[in-house]
Scaffold this motif. Structure first.
Motif, PDB file in Angstrom:
ATOM      1  N   MET A   1      52.098  13.612-128.306  1.00  0.00           N
ATOM      2  CA  MET A   1      52.247  14.664-127.287  1.00  0.00           C
ATOM      3  C   MET A   1      52.499  16.006-127.987  1.00  0.00           C
ATOM      4  O   MET A   1      53.483  16.166-128.707  1.00  0.00           O
ATOM      5  N   ALA A   2      51.611  16.953-127.799  1.00  0.00           N
ATOM      6  CA  ALA A   2      51.720  18.237-128.483  1.00  0.00           C
ATOM      7  C   ALA A   2      52.865  19.069-127.915  1.00  0.00           C
ATOM      8  O   ALA A   2      53.171  19.012-126.726  1.00  0.00           O
ATOM      9  N   ASP A   3      53.521  19.839-128.788  1.00  0.00           N
ATOM     10  CA  ASP A   3      54.508  20.804-128.324  1.00  0.00           C
ATOM     11  C   ASP A   3      53.815  21.868-127.480  1.00  0.00           C
ATOM     12  O   ASP A   3      52.678  22.238-127.740  1.00  0.00           O
ATOM     13  N   ILE A   4      54.513  22.369-126.480  1.00  0.00           N
ATOM     14  CA  ILE A   4      53.985  23.456-125.652  1.00  0.00           C
ATOM     15  C   ILE A   4      54.339  24.785-126.307  1.00  0.00           C
ATOM     16  O   ILE A   4      55.519  25.091-126.523  1.00  0.00           O
ATOM     17  N   ARG A   5      53.333  25.564-126.642  1.00  0.00           N
ATOM     18  CA  ARG A   5      53.529  26.857-127.299  1.00  0.00           C
ATOM     19  C   ARG A   5      53.130  28.029-126.407  1.00  0.00           C
ATOM     20  O   ARG A   5      53.343  29.193-126.783  1.00  0.00           O
ATOM     21  N   ALA A   6      52.550  27.737-125.252  1.00  0.00           N
ATOM     22  CA  ALA A   6      52.132  28.811-124.341  1.00  0.00           C
ATOM     23  C   ALA A   6      52.054  28.255-122.930  1.00  0.00           C
ATOM     24  O   ALA A   6      51.845  27.055-122.729  1.00  0.00           O
ATOM     25  N   ILE A   7      52.231  29.138-121.971  1.00  0.00           N
ATOM     26  CA  ILE A   7      52.138  28.768-120.557  1.00  0.00           C
ATOM     27  C   ILE A   7      51.238  29.760-119.866  1.00  0.00           C
ATOM     28  O   ILE A   7      51.394  30.981-120.014  1.00  0.00           O
ATOM     29  N   ILE A   8      50.296  29.248-119.092  1.00  0.00           N
ATOM     30  CA  ILE A   8      49.468  30.111-118.252  1.00  0.00           C
ATOM     31  C   ILE A   8      49.755  29.769-116.797  1.00  0.00           C
ATOM     32  O   ILE A   8      49.722  28.598-116.400  1.00  0.00           O
ATOM     33  N   PHE A   9      50.108  30.784-116.047  1.00  0.00           N
ATOM     34  CA  PHE A   9      50.536  30.618-114.664  1.00  0.00           C
ATOM     35  C   PHE A   9      49.434  31.017-113.687  1.00  0.00           C
ATOM     36  O   PHE A   9      48.752  32.037-113.889  1.00  0.00           O
ATOM     37  N   ASP A  10      49.312  30.275-112.615  1.00  0.00           N
ATOM     38  CA  ASP A  10      48.659  30.796-111.420  1.00  0.00           C
ATOM     39  C   ASP A  10      49.577  31.897-110.878  1.00  0.00           C
ATOM     40  O   ASP A  10      50.758  31.971-111.234  1.00  0.00           O
ATOM     41  N   LYS A  11      49.053  32.765-110.024  1.00  0.00           N
ATOM     42  CA  LYS A  11      49.885  33.850-109.496  1.00  0.00           C
ATOM     43  C   LYS A  11      50.441  33.514-108.114  1.00  0.00           C
ATOM     44  O   LYS A  11      51.652  33.363-107.941  1.00  0.00           O
ATOM     45  N   ASP A  12      49.579  33.408-107.125  1.00  0.00           N
ATOM     46  CA  ASP A  12      50.020  33.264-105.736  1.00  0.00           C
ATOM     47  C   ASP A  12      50.404  31.824-105.434  1.00  0.00           C
ATOM     48  O   ASP A  12      49.610  30.908-105.607  1.00  0.00           O
ATOM     49  N   GLY A  13      51.631  31.639-104.986  1.00  0.00           N
ATOM     50  CA  GLY A  13      52.150  30.308-104.743  1.00  0.00           C
ATOM     51  C   GLY A  13      52.867  29.743-105.955  1.00  0.00           C
ATOM     52  O   GLY A  13      53.469  28.671-105.872  1.00  0.00           O
ATOM     53  N   THR A  14      52.815  30.471-107.076  1.00  0.00           N
ATOM     54  CA  THR A  14      53.433  30.007-108.311  1.00  0.00           C
ATOM     55  C   THR A  14      54.454  31.033-108.802  1.00  0.00           C
ATOM     56  O   THR A  14      55.652  30.784-108.803  1.00  0.00           O
ATOM     57  N   LEU A  15      53.978  32.210-109.196  1.00  0.00           N
ATOM     58  CA  LEU A  15      54.892  33.296-109.541  1.00  0.00           C
ATOM     59  C   LEU A  15      55.483  33.925-108.279  1.00  0.00           C
ATOM     60  O   LEU A  15      56.636  34.357-108.270  1.00  0.00           O
ATOM     61  N   PHE A  16      54.664  33.971-107.234  1.00  0.00           N
ATOM     62  CA  PHE A  16      55.085  34.569-105.965  1.00  0.00           C
ATOM     63  C   PHE A  16      54.959  33.544-104.850  1.00  0.00           C
ATOM     64  O   PHE A  16      54.017  32.741-104.833  1.00  0.00           O
ATOM     65  N   ASP A  17      55.898  33.577-103.915  1.00  0.00           N
ATOM     66  CA  ASP A  17      55.854  32.692-102.760  1.00  0.00           C
ATOM     67  C   ASP A  17      54.610  32.992-101.930  1.00  0.00           C
ATOM     68  O   ASP A  17      54.371  34.139-101.551  1.00  0.00           O
ATOM     69  N   PHE A  18      53.828  31.966-101.644  1.00  0.00           N
ATOM     70  CA  PHE A  18      52.518  32.206-101.027  1.00  0.00           C
ATOM     71  C   PHE A  18      52.627  32.734 -99.600  1.00  0.00           C
ATOM     72  O   PHE A  18      52.048  33.765 -99.262  1.00  0.00           O
ATOM     73  N   GLU A  19      53.337  32.016 -98.750  1.00  0.00           N
ATOM     74  CA  GLU A  19      53.398  32.412 -97.336  1.00  0.00           C
ATOM     75  C   GLU A  19      54.022  33.792 -97.170  1.00  0.00           C
ATOM     76  O   GLU A  19      53.529  34.623 -96.404  1.00  0.00           O
ATOM     77  N   ALA A  20      55.123  34.044 -97.887  1.00  0.00           N
ATOM     78  CA  ALA A  20      55.819  35.319 -97.727  1.00  0.00           C
ATOM     79  C   ALA A  20      54.931  36.491 -98.111  1.00  0.00           C
ATOM     80  O   ALA A  20      55.028  37.571 -97.539  1.00  0.00           O
ATOM     81  N   THR A  21      54.051  36.279 -99.080  1.00  0.00           N
ATOM     82  CA  THR A  21      53.191  37.358 -99.568  1.00  0.00           C
ATOM     83  C   THR A  21      51.926  37.500 -98.742  1.00  0.00           C
ATOM     84  O   THR A  21      51.592  38.584 -98.260  1.00  0.00           O
ATOM     85  N   TRP A  22      51.204  36.399 -98.558  1.00  0.00           N
ATOM     86  CA  TRP A  22      49.835  36.493 -98.060  1.00  0.00           C
ATOM     87  C   TRP A  22      49.691  36.422 -96.553  1.00  0.00           C
ATOM     88  O   TRP A  22      48.640  36.778 -96.011  1.00  0.00           O
ATOM     89  N   SER A  23      50.728  35.984 -95.853  1.00  0.00           N
ATOM     90  CA  SER A  23      50.653  36.044 -94.391  1.00  0.00           C
ATOM     91  C   SER A  23      50.575  37.497 -93.915  1.00  0.00           C
ATOM     92  O   SER A  23      49.794  37.835 -93.018  1.00  0.00           O
ATOM     93  N   ALA A  24      51.387  38.359 -94.527  1.00  0.00           N
ATOM     94  CA  ALA A  24      51.353  39.782 -94.161  1.00  0.00           C
ATOM     95  C   ALA A  24      50.006  40.388 -94.501  1.00  0.00           C
ATOM     96  O   ALA A  24      49.444  41.185 -93.728  1.00  0.00           O
ATOM     97  N   TRP A  25      49.449  40.025 -95.665  1.00  0.00           N
ATOM     98  CA  TRP A  25      48.126  40.521 -96.066  1.00  0.00           C
ATOM     99  C   TRP A  25      47.054  40.072 -95.074  1.00  0.00           C
ATOM    100  O   TRP A  25      46.197  40.875 -94.656  1.00  0.00           O
ATOM    101  N   ALA A  26      47.079  38.795 -94.703  1.00  0.00           N
ATOM    102  CA  ALA A  26      46.062  38.262 -93.799  1.00  0.00           C
ATOM    103  C   ALA A  26      46.124  38.963 -92.440  1.00  0.00           C
ATOM    104  O   ALA A  26      45.081  39.320 -91.868  1.00  0.00           O
ATOM    105  N   ARG A  27      47.309  39.156 -91.914  1.00  0.00           N
ATOM    106  CA  ARG A  27      47.438  39.836 -90.624  1.00  0.00           C
ATOM    107  C   ARG A  27      46.891  41.264 -90.706  1.00  0.00           C
ATOM    108  O   ARG A  27      46.167  41.712 -89.808  1.00  0.00           O
ATOM    109  N   SER A  28      47.213  41.971 -91.776  1.00  0.00           N
ATOM    110  CA  SER A  28      46.720  43.343 -91.938  1.00  0.00           C
ATOM    111  C   SER A  28      45.202  43.368 -92.046  1.00  0.00           C
ATOM    112  O   SER A  28      44.538  44.195 -91.411  1.00  0.00           O
ATOM    113  N   LEU A  29      44.652  42.466 -92.852  1.00  0.00           N
ATOM    114  CA  LEU A  29      43.205  42.419 -93.037  1.00  0.00           C
ATOM    115  C   LEU A  29      42.490  42.099 -91.733  1.00  0.00           C
ATOM    116  O   LEU A  29      41.522  42.781 -91.350  1.00  0.00           O
ATOM    117  N   LEU A  30      42.951  41.079 -91.031  1.00  0.00           N
ATOM    118  CA  LEU A  30      42.268  40.646 -89.818  1.00  0.00           C
ATOM    119  C   LEU A  30      42.362  41.690 -88.714  1.00  0.00           C
ATOM    120  O   LEU A  30      41.385  41.926 -87.993  1.00  0.00           O
TER     121      LEU A  30
END
Length: 242
Positions: A1-30
Protein backbone atom coordinates in the motif's frame (compact mmCIF):
# COMPACT_ATOMS: atom_id res chain seq x y z
CA UNK A 1 0.00 0.00 0.00
CA UNK A 2 1.65 3.23 -1.16
CA UNK A 3 1.99 6.21 1.16
CA UNK A 4 -0.31 9.10 0.28
CA UNK A 5 1.76 12.11 -0.80
CA UNK A 6 -0.97 14.21 -2.41
CA UNK A 7 -4.72 14.72 -2.29
CA UNK A 8 -6.96 15.93 -5.07
CA UNK A 9 -10.38 17.12 -4.00
CA UNK A 10 -13.67 17.46 -5.78
CA UNK A 11 -15.08 20.91 -5.03
CA UNK A 12 -18.87 20.91 -4.68
CA UNK A 13 -20.15 18.52 -2.06
CA UNK A 14 -16.59 17.91 -0.85
CA UNK A 15 -14.84 21.18 0.00
CA UNK A 16 -18.19 22.97 0.08
CA UNK A 17 -21.58 21.73 1.25
CA UNK A 18 -23.54 20.97 -1.90
CA UNK A 19 -27.12 21.84 -0.96
CA UNK A 20 -26.20 25.02 0.93
CA UNK A 21 -24.24 26.31 -2.06
CA UNK A 22 -26.03 25.14 -5.18
CA UNK A 23 -29.68 25.37 -4.18
CA UNK A 24 -29.35 29.16 -4.12
CA UNK A 25 -27.54 29.08 -7.48
CA UNK A 26 -30.20 26.87 -9.06
CA UNK A 27 -33.05 29.09 -7.88
CA UNK A 28 -31.31 32.21 -9.22
CA UNK A 29 -30.54 30.57 -12.56
CA UNK A 30 -34.02 29.16 -13.08
CA UNK A 31 -35.76 32.40 -12.14
CA UNK A 32 -33.42 34.26 -14.49
CA UNK A 33 -34.16 31.89 -17.38
CA UNK A 34 -37.88 31.99 -16.61
CA UNK A 35 -37.94 35.81 -16.46
CA UNK A 36 -39.30 35.63 -12.92
CA UNK A 37 -42.14 33.21 -13.75
CA UNK A 38 -42.04 30.73 -10.84
CA UNK A 39 -44.29 28.19 -12.59
CA UNK A 40 -41.91 28.11 -15.54
CA UNK A 41 -38.92 27.99 -13.18
CA UNK A 42 -40.43 24.86 -11.62
CA UNK A 43 -40.71 23.24 -15.06
CA UNK A 44 -37.11 24.17 -15.88
CA UNK A 45 -36.03 22.68 -12.58
CA UNK A 46 -37.52 19.33 -13.57
CA UNK A 47 -35.16 19.24 -16.57
CA UNK A 48 -32.10 19.27 -14.29
CA UNK A 49 -33.46 17.33 -11.30
CA UNK A 50 -34.13 20.30 -9.02
CA UNK A 51 -37.29 20.73 -6.96
CA UNK A 52 -37.75 24.50 -7.21
CA UNK A 53 -40.50 24.71 -4.61
CA UNK A 54 -38.58 22.61 -2.09
CA UNK A 55 -35.13 23.96 -3.06
CA UNK A 56 -33.70 20.44 -3.20
CA UNK A 57 -31.84 18.35 -5.75
CA UNK A 58 -32.81 14.82 -6.66
CA UNK A 59 -30.07 12.24 -6.08
CA UNK A 60 -29.98 11.74 -9.85
CA UNK A 61 -29.72 15.47 -10.64
CA UNK A 62 -27.43 16.33 -13.52
CA UNK A 63 -26.11 19.27 -11.50
CA UNK A 64 -24.42 17.00 -8.93
CA UNK A 65 -21.67 15.72 -11.22
CA UNK A 66 -22.44 17.14 -14.66
CA UNK A 67 -20.50 19.85 -16.46
CA UNK A 68 -22.04 23.26 -17.24
CA UNK A 69 -22.20 22.16 -20.87
CA UNK A 70 -24.24 19.08 -19.98
CA UNK A 71 -26.59 21.14 -17.80
CA UNK A 72 -27.00 23.67 -20.63
CA UNK A 73 -27.91 20.89 -23.06
CA UNK A 74 -30.64 19.67 -20.69
CA UNK A 75 -32.07 23.19 -20.33
CA UNK A 76 -31.74 24.22 -23.98
CA UNK A 77 -35.03 22.69 -25.25
CA UNK A 78 -36.89 24.68 -22.59
CA UNK A 79 -35.24 28.07 -23.26
CA UNK A 80 -36.25 29.21 -26.77
CA UNK A 81 -33.67 31.33 -28.54
CA UNK A 82 -30.82 30.43 -26.21
CA UNK A 83 -27.58 28.79 -27.32
CA UNK A 84 -25.32 26.43 -25.37
CA UNK A 85 -22.64 29.11 -25.17
CA UNK A 86 -24.96 31.79 -23.80
CA UNK A 87 -26.46 29.38 -21.27
CA UNK A 88 -23.04 28.27 -20.03
CA UNK A 89 -21.96 31.91 -19.74
CA UNK A 90 -25.04 32.73 -17.64
CA UNK A 91 -24.49 29.68 -15.44
CA UNK A 92 -20.82 30.50 -14.90
CA UNK A 93 -21.56 34.13 -14.07
CA UNK A 94 -24.07 33.09 -11.40
CA UNK A 95 -21.80 30.29 -10.17
CA UNK A 96 -18.92 32.70 -9.58
CA UNK A 97 -21.02 34.63 -7.03
CA UNK A 98 -22.90 31.66 -5.53
CA UNK A 99 -22.69 31.65 -1.71
CA UNK A 100 -20.20 29.03 -0.52
CA UNK A 101 -20.71 27.06 2.68
CA UNK A 102 -17.52 25.26 3.71
CA UNK A 103 -18.06 21.58 4.53
CA UNK A 104 -15.63 22.08 7.43
CA UNK A 105 -13.37 25.07 8.22
CA UNK A 106 -11.07 24.78 5.24
CA UNK A 107 -8.07 26.96 6.10
CA UNK A 108 -6.98 25.05 9.25
CA UNK A 109 -7.53 21.64 7.68
CA UNK A 110 -5.75 22.43 4.41
CA UNK A 111 -2.98 24.21 6.29
CA UNK A 112 -2.41 21.12 8.44
CA UNK A 113 -2.28 18.88 5.36
CA UNK A 114 0.18 21.16 3.61
CA UNK A 115 2.20 21.38 6.79
CA UNK A 116 2.79 17.63 6.52
CA UNK A 117 4.19 18.02 3.01
CA UNK A 118 1.11 16.88 1.13
CA UNK A 119 0.48 18.43 -2.27
CA UNK A 120 -3.13 19.52 -2.82
CA UNK A 121 -5.29 19.84 -5.92
CA UNK A 122 -8.88 20.39 -7.03
CA UNK A 123 -10.63 18.54 -9.86
CA UNK A 124 -14.14 19.80 -10.56
CA UNK A 125 -16.69 19.45 -13.32
CA UNK A 126 -17.46 23.13 -12.73
CA UNK A 127 -15.58 25.65 -14.89
CA UNK A 128 -12.12 26.60 -13.68
CA UNK A 129 -12.94 30.33 -13.37
CA UNK A 130 -15.82 29.95 -10.87
CA UNK A 131 -13.82 27.27 -9.01
CA UNK A 132 -10.93 29.68 -8.50
CA UNK A 133 -13.38 32.41 -7.43
CA UNK A 134 -14.96 30.11 -4.83
CA UNK A 135 -11.60 29.06 -3.40
CA UNK A 136 -10.40 32.67 -3.35
CA UNK A 137 -13.52 33.79 -1.50
CA UNK A 138 -12.89 31.07 1.08
CA UNK A 139 -9.31 32.32 1.46
CA UNK A 140 -7.72 29.01 0.41
CA UNK A 141 -6.87 29.50 -3.27
CA UNK A 142 -3.14 29.71 -2.55
CA UNK A 143 -3.16 26.40 -0.68
CA UNK A 144 -3.69 24.41 -3.87
CA UNK A 145 -0.91 23.38 -6.24
CA UNK A 146 -3.33 22.46 -9.05
CA UNK A 147 -6.89 23.46 -10.00
CA UNK A 148 -8.72 22.00 -12.99
CA UNK A 149 -12.25 22.47 -14.24
CA UNK A 150 -14.01 20.74 -17.10
CA UNK A 151 -12.66 23.47 -19.38
CA UNK A 152 -8.99 23.28 -18.32
CA UNK A 153 -7.95 20.88 -21.07
CA UNK A 154 -7.87 17.62 -19.10
CA UNK A 155 -11.44 16.45 -19.66
CA UNK A 156 -14.09 15.93 -17.00
CA UNK A 157 -14.87 13.23 -14.46
CA UNK A 158 -15.53 10.29 -14.53
CA UNK A 159 -12.63 10.28 -17.00
CA UNK A 160 -9.31 10.37 -15.14
CA UNK A 161 -7.59 13.14 -17.14
CA UNK A 162 -7.71 15.82 -14.42
CA UNK A 163 -6.39 13.42 -11.80
CA UNK A 164 -3.56 12.10 -13.97
CA UNK A 165 -2.55 15.64 -14.93
CA UNK A 166 -2.27 16.49 -11.22
CA UNK A 167 -0.11 13.45 -10.48
CA UNK A 168 2.13 14.20 -13.46
CA UNK A 169 2.58 17.85 -12.52
CA UNK A 170 3.42 16.88 -8.94
CA UNK A 171 5.89 14.23 -10.12
CA UNK A 172 4.03 11.45 -8.33
CA UNK A 173 2.75 8.01 -9.16
CA UNK A 174 -1.08 7.81 -9.19
CA UNK A 175 -0.92 5.28 -6.32
CA UNK A 176 0.59 8.04 -4.16
CA UNK A 177 -2.49 10.24 -4.62
CA UNK A 178 -5.93 10.10 -2.97
CA UNK A 179 -9.00 11.40 -4.78
CA UNK A 180 -11.66 12.71 -2.38
CA UNK A 181 -15.21 13.25 -3.63
CA UNK A 182 -18.90 12.94 -2.95
CA UNK A 183 -20.16 11.28 -6.14
CA UNK A 184 -19.72 8.12 -8.16
CA UNK A 185 -18.12 10.25 -10.90
CA UNK A 186 -15.33 11.15 -8.46
CA UNK A 187 -14.80 7.58 -7.37
CA UNK A 188 -14.90 6.17 -10.91
CA UNK A 189 -12.27 8.75 -11.90
CA UNK A 190 -10.11 7.69 -8.95
CA UNK A 191 -10.34 4.03 -9.92
CA UNK A 192 -9.58 4.78 -13.58
CA UNK A 193 -6.53 6.82 -12.54
CA UNK A 194 -5.24 4.15 -10.15
CA UNK A 195 -5.63 6.39 -7.07
CA UNK A 196 -7.08 5.79 -3.63
CA UNK A 197 -10.82 6.53 -3.72
CA UNK A 198 -12.14 8.41 -0.68
CA UNK A 199 -15.88 9.15 -0.46
CA UNK A 200 -17.40 11.86 1.74
CA UNK A 201 -21.04 12.29 2.72
CA UNK A 202 -21.23 16.11 2.48
CA UNK A 203 -22.94 15.88 -0.91
CA UNK A 204 -26.24 14.34 -2.02
CA UNK A 205 -25.22 10.68 -2.32
CA UNK A 206 -25.49 8.39 0.68
CA UNK A 207 -23.09 5.77 1.98
CA UNK A 208 -24.93 2.88 0.31
CA UNK A 209 -24.47 4.49 -3.12
CA UNK A 210 -20.78 5.31 -2.65
CA UNK A 211 -19.50 2.35 -0.61
CA UNK A 212 -19.10 -0.10 -3.54
CA UNK A 213 -16.70 2.25 -5.33
CA UNK A 214 -14.70 3.65 -2.38
CA UNK A 215 -11.73 2.51 -0.32
CA UNK A 216 -13.25 4.39 2.60
CA UNK A 217 -16.40 6.46 3.26
CA UNK A 218 -15.97 9.43 5.62
CA UNK A 219 -18.61 11.80 7.01
CA UNK A 220 -16.68 14.79 5.60
CA UNK A 221 -13.13 15.92 4.83
CA UNK A 222 -12.57 16.80 8.46
CA UNK A 223 -12.06 13.06 9.01
CA UNK A 224 -9.21 12.85 6.49
CA UNK A 225 -6.40 13.26 9.07
CA UNK A 226 -7.56 10.19 10.97
CA UNK A 227 -7.70 8.12 7.78
CA UNK A 228 -4.37 9.41 6.55
CA UNK A 229 -2.72 8.50 9.84
CA UNK A 230 -3.32 4.84 8.98
CA UNK A 231 -1.47 5.18 5.67
CA UNK A 232 1.97 6.20 6.92
CA UNK A 233 4.57 8.42 5.25
CA UNK A 234 3.60 12.02 4.52
CA UNK A 235 0.01 11.09 5.16
CA UNK A 236 0.65 10.71 8.92
CA UNK A 237 -1.27 13.80 10.06
CA UNK A 238 -2.32 14.31 13.67
CA UNK A 239 -6.06 13.84 14.00
CA UNK A 240 -6.27 16.95 16.16
CA UNK A 241 -5.24 19.04 13.13
CA UNK A 242 -8.79 18.90 11.78
Amino acid sequence: MADIRAIIFDKDGTLFDFEATWSAWARSLLLDLAAGDTARAERLGEAIGFDFAGSRFAESSLVIAGTPGEIAEALLPHVPGASPLTLVARMNALAAVAPQAEAVPLAPLLGALRGQGLRLGVATNDAEGPARAHLDTAGVLGMFDFIAGFDSGHGAKPSPGQLLAFAEQMGLRPAEVAMVGDSRHDLHAARAAGMAAVAVLSGIAGSAELQPYADVVLPDIGHLPGWLSTRGGLGRVAETAA
